[in-house]
Scaffold this motif. Structure first.
Motif, short mmCIF file in Angstrom:
data_model
loop_
_atom_site.label_atom_id
_atom_site.label_comp_id
_atom_site.label_asym_id
_atom_site.label_seq_id
_atom_site.Cartn_x
_atom_site.Cartn_y
_atom_site.Cartn_z
N GLY A 28 8.30 29.23 58.76
CA GLY A 28 8.59 30.56 58.22
C GLY A 28 7.74 31.60 58.95
N LYS A 29 7.87 32.86 58.57
CA LYS A 29 7.09 33.90 59.25
C LYS A 29 6.54 34.91 58.23
N LEU A 30 5.49 35.59 58.64
CA LEU A 30 4.99 36.73 57.86
C LEU A 30 4.49 37.80 58.82
N TYR A 31 4.76 39.05 58.47
CA TYR A 31 4.21 40.16 59.24
C TYR A 31 2.75 40.38 58.86
N ILE A 32 1.90 40.53 59.87
CA ILE A 32 0.52 40.94 59.63
C ILE A 32 0.44 42.46 59.78
N GLY A 34 2.52 46.09 61.95
CA GLY A 34 3.53 46.60 62.88
C GLY A 34 4.95 46.65 62.32
N GLU A 35 5.14 46.20 61.06
CA GLU A 35 6.47 46.25 60.47
C GLU A 35 6.99 47.69 60.41
N TYR A 36 8.27 47.84 60.36
CA TYR A 36 9.01 49.11 60.40
C TYR A 36 8.94 49.74 61.80
N ALA A 37 7.73 49.97 62.35
CA ALA A 37 7.66 50.57 63.69
C ALA A 37 8.27 49.63 64.73
N ILE A 38 8.19 48.32 64.47
CA ILE A 38 8.73 47.33 65.40
C ILE A 38 10.25 47.47 65.57
N LEU A 39 10.89 48.16 64.63
CA LEU A 39 12.33 48.39 64.74
C LEU A 39 12.66 49.28 65.94
N GLU A 40 11.66 50.03 66.42
CA GLU A 40 11.84 50.91 67.57
C GLU A 40 11.49 50.14 68.85
N TYR A 145 10.69 33.43 49.00
CA TYR A 145 9.37 34.01 49.21
C TYR A 145 9.43 35.19 50.20
N GLY A 146 10.50 35.25 50.96
CA GLY A 146 10.59 36.29 52.00
C GLY A 146 10.08 35.79 53.34
N PHE A 147 10.21 34.47 53.57
CA PHE A 147 9.75 33.91 54.83
C PHE A 147 10.84 33.92 55.91
N ASN A 189 20.68 44.04 62.08
CA ASN A 189 19.95 45.23 62.51
C ASN A 189 18.42 45.07 62.47
N GLY A 190 17.95 43.85 62.52
CA GLY A 190 16.50 43.62 62.48
C GLY A 190 15.85 43.79 63.84
N SER A 191 14.53 43.68 63.86
CA SER A 191 13.75 43.86 65.09
C SER A 191 13.57 42.56 65.86
N PHE A 192 13.90 41.43 65.21
CA PHE A 192 13.71 40.08 65.76
C PHE A 192 12.24 39.66 65.80
N SER A 258 14.80 42.86 49.15
CA SER A 258 15.78 42.79 50.23
C SER A 258 15.36 43.69 51.38
N THR A 259 15.02 43.06 52.50
CA THR A 259 14.63 43.80 53.70
C THR A 259 15.77 44.71 54.15
N ASP A 260 16.99 44.16 54.12
CA ASP A 260 18.15 44.95 54.57
C ASP A 260 18.29 46.23 53.76
N LEU A 262 15.94 47.88 52.11
CA LEU A 262 14.83 48.81 52.39
C LEU A 262 15.01 49.49 53.75
N VAL A 263 15.36 48.68 54.75
CA VAL A 263 15.54 49.25 56.09
C VAL A 263 16.75 50.19 56.09
N GLY A 264 17.81 49.79 55.40
CA GLY A 264 19.02 50.62 55.31
C GLY A 264 18.70 51.96 54.67
N SER A 348 0.77 44.88 52.01
CA SER A 348 2.07 44.24 51.87
C SER A 348 2.42 43.62 53.21
N SER A 349 3.36 42.67 53.21
CA SER A 349 3.77 42.06 54.47
C SER A 349 5.26 42.29 54.68
N GLY A 350 5.64 42.78 55.86
CA GLY A 350 7.06 42.99 56.15
C GLY A 350 7.59 44.22 55.44
N ALA A 351 8.85 44.14 55.02
CA ALA A 351 9.48 45.32 54.42
C ALA A 351 8.83 45.70 53.10
N GLY A 352 8.16 44.76 52.45
CA GLY A 352 7.53 45.06 51.16
C GLY A 352 8.56 45.16 50.05
O1 PMV Z 1 10.42 41.73 54.96
P1 PMV Z 1 10.30 40.95 56.22
O2 PMV Z 1 9.11 40.04 56.21
O3 PMV Z 1 11.57 40.26 56.61
O4 PMV Z 1 9.98 41.98 57.39
C1 PMV Z 1 10.80 43.07 57.73
C2 PMV Z 1 10.14 43.89 58.80
C3 PMV Z 1 10.85 45.20 59.18
O5 PMV Z 1 10.12 45.74 60.28
C4 PMV Z 1 10.81 46.21 58.04
C5 PMV Z 1 12.28 44.97 59.59
C6 PMV Z 1 12.45 44.20 60.89
O6 PMV Z 1 13.54 43.71 61.16
O7 PMV Z 1 11.49 44.12 61.67
#
Ligand code: PMV
Ligand code: MG
Length: 391
Positions: A28-32, A34-40, A145-147, A189-192, A258-260, A262-264, A348-352
């Motif tokens: 699985g993965k977790l953001y430490i 850079g989330e959100y900005a990584i979409l750019e 869990y959001g992994f 539409n994620g950042s990968f 839901s990351t989708d 939040l990002v949407g 928070s980690s990721g989209a939160g």
């Molecule tokens: O919620 P997570 O752990 O899937 O992370 C999403 C991170 C974002 O930068 C908000 C979206 C993305 O695709 O990178």
């Protein structure tokens, strides 16, 4: 470069595993940070792979031109397919499948298609599969869990098929690229960032590539081998050396997000013209913070890593205010406040919006006590470790 040198740059041949049963586990993965900005494109993030695995098993189908995809995940139905012997296309008789299963399996089907395009280019015959998945990416009750299960399912399929056809990717970047091609074809539409973390394993520094460039390339039906061989604009994938004396704790707030969504929502808010400049500032500040954290890893400066974690938390709080998003829920704020009381920094980690928070501290700090405090406020400390480097 000619075909065989491109091939030998990307893959080793493993004839002994050709058409043999393959067992793969993808972390699985977790953001430490850079989330959100990584979409750019061109922006960095730091992630970890965690030892909660999605497992896949692939064997040759016993019935020629037929195959089956199965999973033990709740709500996932088996998918039976036939293959057109003339075109080699996978065909699914929709009437025979239960509603929703085609949608559930779209990641797996896209991953199969991408690997088969590669195998066809290489000049090998396509086989049919019995492909099974099992997962510990969700809690006992099936709560996420959001992994990141869609990324994991894509990568598990790709790795299983590559091995099944007697190949071994020389670098994790090749698996990363194959997964990104599959997911881009699905218009995700994620950042990968998730794919970066789970294909490399351990701690990862990822700079996101230009997804429009890939989309444009794919619309010209390119050779898969060529796409794997060329440099992708802005892409950087690096392993970060772990620091012995650092402790990472993960707390789950028990509310899936839901990351989708939040990002949407963020994208929708950003369509207002007057929001361009705060977003630009966020991108600039976030780049400085992630690069500084990356440097701090190189100099093994745990205090600076903690500082940048706190910094990024504040950047996210500012972003949520500006765009009216809930990234740090009240439960995640509790997690952060308690962590700080025990000399950890957290965010928070990721989209939160729920899911997990992460806390970082020096090794000698009282992690057990902190985790007790988390429990007392309804945050579940997860017994999770960083997953090893993936090969
Ligand atoms: O919620 P997570 O752990 O899937 O992370 C999403 C991170 C974002 O930068 C908000 C979206 C993305 O695709 O990178
Ligand atoms: Mg999430």
């Amino acid at each position: 470069m000619n075909f065989s040198s491109v091939m030998s740059n990307l893959f080793e041949l493993k004839p002994e595993q050709n058409f043999q049963t393959q067992s793969i586990k993808v972390p699985g993965k977790l953001y430490i940070s850079g989330e959100y900005a990584i979409l750019e494109p061109g922006h960095p993030a730091i992630l970890i792979a965690v030892d909660q695995y999605l497992n896949s098993q692939l064997s040759i189908s016993l019935k020629p031109y037929h195959g089956c995809i199965q999973s033990d995940l709740p709500g996932m139905n088996d998918l039976n397919y036939r293959r057109n012997p003339h075109t080699n296309d996978i065909q699914i008789n929709i009437e025979q499948q239960s509603a929703g299963s085609l949608k559930d399996w779209r990641y797996v089907l896209a991953a199969i298609e991408v690997v088969e395009a590669l195998i066809t280019e290489i000049g090998r015959p396509i086989q049919d599969y019995q492909l099974t998945f099992s997962s510990d990416l969700a809690s006992q009750e099936g709560k996420k869990y959001g992994f990141g299960s869609s990324g994991a399912v894509t990568v598990a399929t790709i790795r299983a098929l590559i091995q099944f056809y007697g190949l071994q990717a020389i670098s994790a970047e090749t698996i990363f690229k194959l997964a990104c091609i599959a997911l881009t074809k699905l218009n995700t539409n994620g950042s990968f960032g998730d794919i970066a973390a789970i294909t490399l394993g351990n701690w990862v520094y990822y700079q996101s590539f230009d997804r429009d460039w890939l989309r444009a390339r794919l619309s010209t039906n390119p050779s898969t081998l060529d796409l794997l061989h060329v440099d992708w604009p802005y892409l950087k994938l690096e392993t970060i050396q772990t620091i012995e004396d650092m402790t990472v704790l993960i707390g789950w707030t028990q509310s899936p997000a839901s990351t989708d969504d939040l990002v949407g929502y963020l994208r929708q808010q950003m369509n207002d013209a007057d929001t361009t400049s705060p977003y630009k500032t966020f991108l600039e500040d976030s780049q400085v913070s992630v690069e500084s954290m990356h440097q701090a890893f190189k100099t093994k400066n745990i205090t600076l890593i903690q500082e940048e974690l706190a910094n990024y938390r504040h950047l996210l709080l500012k972003l949520s205010k500006q765009f009216n998003l809930t990234i740090e829920t009240p439960a995640l704020s509790d997690l952060v406040n308690l962590s700080q009381a025990y000399q950890f920094e957290a965010k928070s980690s990721g989209a939160g919006g729920g899911d997990c928070g992460i806390a970082i501290g020096h090794k000698n700090q009282k992690s057990e006590l902190l985790q007790e405090q988390w429990k007392a406020t309804g945050i579940i400390p997860l017994d999770i470790k960083v997953a090893p480097l993936q090969v």
